[in-house]
Every structure is written in structure tokens, then in C-alpha cells.
Scaffold this motif. Structure first.
Motif, PDB file in Angstrom:
ATOM      1  N   ILE A 171     -16.646  21.960  19.056  1.00 48.84           N
ATOM      2  CA  ILE A 171     -15.378  22.441  19.590  1.00 48.84           C
ATOM      3  C   ILE A 171     -14.305  21.367  19.443  1.00 48.84           C
ATOM      4  CG2 ILE A 171     -14.181  23.051  21.747  1.00 48.84           C
ATOM      5  CD1 ILE A 171     -16.822  24.536  22.534  1.00 48.84           C
ATOM      6  N   ASP A 172     -14.688  20.124  19.713  1.00 50.47           N
ATOM      7  CA  ASP A 172     -13.740  19.015  19.565  1.00 50.47           C
ATOM      8  C   ASP A 172     -13.311  18.847  18.109  1.00 50.47           C
ATOM      9  OD1 ASP A 172     -12.380  16.641  20.758  1.00 50.47           O
ATOM     10  OD2 ASP A 172     -13.682  15.558  19.373  1.00 50.47           O
ATOM     11  N   ALA A 173     -14.269  18.926  17.190  1.00 51.18           N
ATOM     12  CA  ALA A 173     -13.951  18.762  15.765  1.00 51.18           C
ATOM     13  C   ALA A 173     -13.019  19.868  15.279  1.00 51.18           C
ATOM     14  CB  ALA A 173     -15.238  18.751  14.943  1.00 51.18           C
ATOM     15  N   LEU A 204      -8.124  26.456  15.932  1.00 52.87           N
ATOM     16  CA  LEU A 204      -8.269  26.804  17.344  1.00 52.87           C
ATOM     17  C   LEU A 204      -8.950  28.151  17.557  1.00 52.87           C
ATOM     18  CD1 LEU A 204      -4.864  25.480  18.687  1.00 52.87           C
ATOM     19  CD2 LEU A 204      -7.087  24.365  18.702  1.00 52.87           C
ATOM     20  N   ALA A 205      -8.721  29.091  16.654  1.00 54.23           N
ATOM     21  CA  ALA A 205      -9.390  30.394  16.784  1.00 54.23           C
ATOM     22  C   ALA A 205     -10.905  30.215  16.659  1.00 54.23           C
ATOM     23  CB  ALA A 205      -8.873  31.361  15.732  1.00 54.23           C
ATOM     24  N   ASP A 206     -11.316  29.386  15.711  1.00 52.39           N
ATOM     25  CA  ASP A 206     -12.752  29.108  15.540  1.00 52.39           C
ATOM     26  C   ASP A 206     -13.305  28.356  16.748  1.00 52.39           C
ATOM     27  OD1 ASP A 206     -13.168  30.157  12.824  1.00 52.39           O
ATOM     28  OD2 ASP A 206     -11.795  28.573  12.238  1.00 52.39           O
ATOM     29  N   ALA A 207     -12.513  27.436  17.271  1.00 52.35           N
ATOM     30  CA  ALA A 207     -12.953  26.683  18.445  1.00 52.35           C
ATOM     31  C   ALA A 207     -13.130  27.589  19.651  1.00 52.35           C
ATOM     32  CB  ALA A 207     -11.936  25.575  18.763  1.00 52.35           C
ATOM     33  N   ARG A 208     -12.204  28.529  19.840  1.00 54.77           N
ATOM     34  CA  ARG A 208     -12.317  29.457  20.969  1.00 54.77           C
ATOM     35  C   ARG A 208     -13.520  30.384  20.798  1.00 54.77           C
ATOM     36  NH1 ARG A 208      -8.381  29.958  25.011  1.00 54.77           N
ATOM     37  NH2 ARG A 208      -9.969  31.312  25.910  1.00 54.77           N
ATOM     38  N   LEU A 255      -9.766  21.777  23.588  1.00 52.19           N
ATOM     39  CA  LEU A 255      -8.955  22.959  23.340  1.00 52.19           C
ATOM     40  C   LEU A 255      -7.518  22.763  23.808  1.00 52.19           C
ATOM     41  CD1 LEU A 255     -11.554  25.649  24.490  1.00 52.19           C
ATOM     42  CD2 LEU A 255     -10.753  25.290  22.144  1.00 52.19           C
ATOM     43  N   ILE A 256      -7.359  22.192  24.997  1.00 54.52           N
ATOM     44  CA  ILE A 256      -6.023  21.962  25.540  1.00 54.52           C
ATOM     45  C   ILE A 256      -5.234  21.022  24.631  1.00 54.52           C
ATOM     46  CG2 ILE A 256      -4.770  20.843  27.437  1.00 54.52           C
ATOM     47  CD1 ILE A 256      -6.932  21.959  29.331  1.00 54.52           C
ATOM     48  N   ASN A 257      -5.883  19.986  24.140  1.00 48.95           N
ATOM     49  CA  ASN A 257      -5.207  19.032  23.269  1.00 48.95           C
ATOM     50  C   ASN A 257      -4.773  19.681  21.964  1.00 48.95           C
ATOM     51  OD1 ASN A 257      -4.311  16.309  22.788  1.00 48.95           O
ATOM     52  ND2 ASN A 257      -5.984  16.101  21.321  1.00 48.95           N
ATOM     53  N   GLY A 258      -5.627  20.527  21.396  1.00 49.86           N
ATOM     54  CA  GLY A 258      -5.265  21.225  20.164  1.00 49.86           C
ATOM     55  C   GLY A 258      -4.075  22.138  20.359  1.00 49.86           C
ATOM     56  N   THR A 260      -6.585  15.427  30.239  1.00 55.53           N
ATOM     57  CA  THR A 260      -6.022  16.747  30.506  1.00 55.53           C
ATOM     58  C   THR A 260      -4.545  16.621  30.835  1.00 55.53           C
ATOM     59  OG1 THR A 260      -8.121  17.120  31.692  1.00 55.53           O
ATOM     60  CG2 THR A 260      -6.527  18.920  31.684  1.00 55.53           C
ATOM     61  N   VAL A 261      -4.241  15.729  31.770  1.00 54.98           N
ATOM     62  CA  VAL A 261      -2.856  15.527  32.203  1.00 54.98           C
ATOM     63  C   VAL A 261      -1.983  15.121  31.017  1.00 54.98           C
ATOM     64  CG1 VAL A 261      -1.351  14.115  33.659  1.00 54.98           C
ATOM     65  CG2 VAL A 261      -3.524  14.958  34.560  1.00 54.98           C
ATOM     66  N   SER A 262      -2.486  14.227  30.175  1.00 55.56           N
ATOM     67  CA  SER A 262      -1.708  13.750  29.022  1.00 55.56           C
ATOM     68  C   SER A 262      -1.417  14.869  28.036  1.00 55.56           C
ATOM     69  CB  SER A 262      -2.466  12.624  28.319  1.00 55.56           C
ATOM     70  OG  SER A 262      -2.610  11.517  29.179  1.00 55.56           O
ATOM     71  N   ALA A 263      -2.396  15.724  27.781  1.00 52.03           N
ATOM     72  CA  ALA A 263      -2.200  16.823  26.834  1.00 52.03           C
ATOM     73  C   ALA A 263      -1.155  17.802  27.340  1.00 52.03           C
ATOM     74  CB  ALA A 263      -3.527  17.541  26.583  1.00 52.03           C
ATOM     75  N   VAL A 264      -1.194  18.122  28.628  1.00 56.59           N
ATOM     76  CA  VAL A 264      -0.202  19.046  29.187  1.00 56.59           C
ATOM     77  C   VAL A 264       1.191  18.418  29.154  1.00 56.59           C
ATOM     78  CG1 VAL A 264       0.488  20.359  31.226  1.00 56.59           C
ATOM     79  CG2 VAL A 264      -1.940  20.196  30.620  1.00 56.59           C
ATOM     80  N   LEU A 265       1.279  17.117  29.455  1.00 62.04           N
ATOM     81  CA  LEU A 265       2.565  16.423  29.370  1.00 62.04           C
ATOM     82  C   LEU A 265       3.118  16.481  27.951  1.00 62.04           C
ATOM     83  CD1 LEU A 265       1.932  13.218  31.527  1.00 62.04           C
ATOM     84  CD2 LEU A 265       3.487  15.110  32.071  1.00 62.04           C
TER      85      LEU A 265
END
Length: 349
Positions: A89-91, A98-102, A123-126, A154-159
């Protein structure tokens, strides 16, 4: 002579240790060769060993080969674990597939495997890097609904997502909310916020965040690594000085050099480089390779040559002979003179 020709008779544990070491050392072709050699001798590995190989493939950007191995596991009665799914999922997320990751994420749920904060972060970072704010916030809500706790990544990706979309009010509010909960962003998260506020001309808010950034342990540790590598003890003190005098743009210039030094663009091997190293023919899932997006121009701009970054930071921080003078001037209240000395150091006039 290959790795396998140099090895004495070993049991499955020995093979697993060697394979893991080869994968971590970036010798994935040798690790695959040794896997097949062991298999031909009737040795079967558990999922932990295959996770090492899959992770090694993904670290080199060989996602197709990683899925080729992944899809062969169940045919060989080996059950993938949460770690296996997390690696893939990370890769996929890093390749913006992202569709493949989901799809893989949902497949994991069907097998009663529990997600982790790290999987959500991938996922959030992508989604964040693509500016997909609604999907980013939806994943954040889902993470919390599952009883998981957002962390600094998580916080960094949302920012990042908020700042990309120009939502500085939302970014500042989100930062304040999680600071109250005891979760600060990582180095990049602080940089998104400080730079975003600077770009909007909100310099005093940017300075307040920068002060809190310099007090963060994770940021302090990273800057300590910079100091050790360029053999200076001055970077944190100098950034603090710039913060005091309100020279936020100059501080951001130095911090951007740190970003380029520690967060370069990823360089992976092309799909197909290792085809043939695994025995099973690959008739696995189709991935949406053609839809992958290129890294942003900021990542493309980052250099793999750290020497250039060391030189740049050293030039910006070449004030060992000046620092005592600056500190003395500041202690006397002669801030204008201290500022002039600092301008000479940084090259800002």
C-alpha cells in the motif's frame, strides 16, 4: 561466483537472515537468486522472509515485481500479513497509484486483517500530495473512527494538503487542534506550514510556528544530524537568531536546503528489470501504471548529490568567527549592528 556458492550448508533460519540482509543492503537480485536456490533445495520460507523481499523490491521502485511475488504467495500456501499489505500500500501510494492502493486496502479488510496508522498515513500522504483535500480528510476521519491515533506523519500530510489548496486558516486550525492533543507535525509538516504562511505574508504567525518548530525534539534531532555531517554546531543557534530578528525568509532558505538534503526525489528501477528472477509466471493483477503522476516540481528539483547541499548549508552558516560577536552585540542591545553582521553571513543585503 554468486552468493549461494559462497555459503555453507544452512537451515531455513540462516537463509532467512542472509536474504533479509541482502534486501536491506539493496542487493535484491541476489536475494531473489538465493530464494530460488533455497526453494530448489526444498526449503520453504515463512511470510516474514517474503516481506523482506517484497520490501526490498518496493524500495527500489520495482512495484510490478513486488506484486508478482505477492500474487504467488497464496498459490504456495503462504498467507500475507498486515505487514505485507502495508508495504505494498505504501509503495503504490508513493507511485500515486491510489486506486490500486485503495483496492488493496479493501482486500485486506475482507481477509480480516487490521489496518494500522502507518497504512492510513500512506494513503493520506498520497492523496495529500495530489491536493485531494476531501479524500484526505475522509481517510483521517476513518482512521480515527477505527480507534487509531493520528501521529506526526498524519498531521504533516493533512497540513500539506491544506497548504497546497491555499487553506491556511484550516491548516493553522488543524495544527493548533493537534498541538493541544500533544501531536506536533514532523520536519516537513512544519515546513509546509511555515512556508505557506510566509507565502501569504503572514510573517508573525510564521515566526511563532518556527519558534515551536525549533523546540520540537524530532526537528532538533534532524538539525543535529545536519550539524554533525557538515561539522558545525551553529545551525540551530543561527536559526534561533534569525527567528528573533524576524528574518523568517532567510531561515526558510536554510531549512529548504535541509529539505533537499534529507528528502531527495525517489529514484526507482524500471518495471521489468528483475523479471525472470522469480520462477512463477506472472498473470497477476493489472495496475494502473499509465495513470501514475510525476513527482511535483519541488521533488524533481531536489538533488541526489548531498555534497551540493552540504556546501550550500555551510555557506549559509559560515559564521563561526562571527557568532561570538553577534551574541555580544545582542547582549548589549545593539540589535541593528548584530543584524548587519548576520546579513554579511547569509549574503542577504
Amino acid at each position: 561466483m554468486g552468493v549461494r556458492d559462497k555459503l555453507p550448508l544452512m537451515d531455513v533460519v540462516d537463509y532467512s537472515i542472509v536474504i533479509d540482509g541482502l534486501c536491506k543492503g539493496g542487493h535484491i537480485d541476489r536475494a531473489l537468486d538465493l530464494c530460488n536456490f533455497a526453494k530448489n533445495k526444498g526449503i520453504s520460507f515463512n511470510i516474514a522472509t517474503y516481506n523482506s523481499v517484497i520490501n526490498g523490491l518496493c524500495r527500489q521502485g520495482c512495484v510490478v515485481e513486488a506484486f508478482r511475488l505477492f500474487d504467488s504467495l497464496e498459490r504456495n500456501d503462504i498467507v500475507p500479513s498486515e505487514i505485507t499489505y502495508g508495504i505494498l500500500i505504501d509503495a503504490l501510494s508513493k507511485e500515486f497509484l491510489l486506486a490500486d492502493a485503495r483496492n488493496l486496502f479493501e482486500e485486506m479488510f475482507l481477509k480480516n486483517l487490521r489496518p494500522s496508522t502507518r497504512m492510513y498515513n500512506s494513503l493520506i500522504n498520497g492523496c495529500s500530495k495530489l491536493g485531494q483535500i476531501e479524500e484526505t480528510l475522509k481517510l483521517l476521519h476513518d482512521l480515527q473512527a477505527k480507534g487509531l491515533r493520528p501521529d506526526e506523519f498524519t498531521v504533516s500530510a493533512v497540513l500539506n494538503c491544506n497548504c497546497q489548496n491555499g487553506g491556511m486558516e484550516e491548516a493553522v486550525g488543524f495544527y493548533s487542534e493537534f498541538k493541544m492533543k500533544g501531536t506536533l507535525p514532523d520536519f516537513l509538516g512544519f515546513m509546509y506550514l511555515v512556508s505557506g504562511l510566509c507565502d501569504k505574508g503572514r510573517m508573525e504567525e510564521s515566526r511563532c510556528i518556527l519558534r515551536e518548530m525549533l523546540q520540537s525534539k524530532s526537528v532538533s534531532d534532524l538539525l543535529g544530524r545536519v550539524e554533525s555531517q557538515i561539522e558545525t554546531e551553529s545551525i540551530r543557534s543561527f536559526l534561533s537568531l534569525l527567528c528573533v530578528r524576524g528574518s523568517i525568509q532567510e531561515a526558510v532558505t536554510i531549512l529548504n536546503a535541509v529539505v533537499s538534503m534529507f528528502f531527495p526525489a525517489r529514484r526507482g528501477c524500471g518495471a521489468g528489470n528483475l523479471l525472470g528472477k522469480l520462477e512463477e509466471p506472472y498473470n497477476g493483477r493489472e495496475m494502473d501504471i499509465d495513470s501514475r503522476l510525476h513527482e511535483s516540481w519541488m521533488l524533481e528539483k531536489a538533488s541526489n548529490n548531498r555534497h551540493d547541499q552540504y556546501t550550500q548549508i555551510t555557506q549559509l552558516l559560515d559564521f563561526n568567527s562571527y557568532y561570538s560577536r553577534i551574541a555580544l552585540l545582542c547582549s548589549k542591545g545593539e540589535h541593528d549592528k548584530a543584524n548587519e553582521v548576520a546579513k554579511v553571513i547569509t549574503g542577504f543585503t
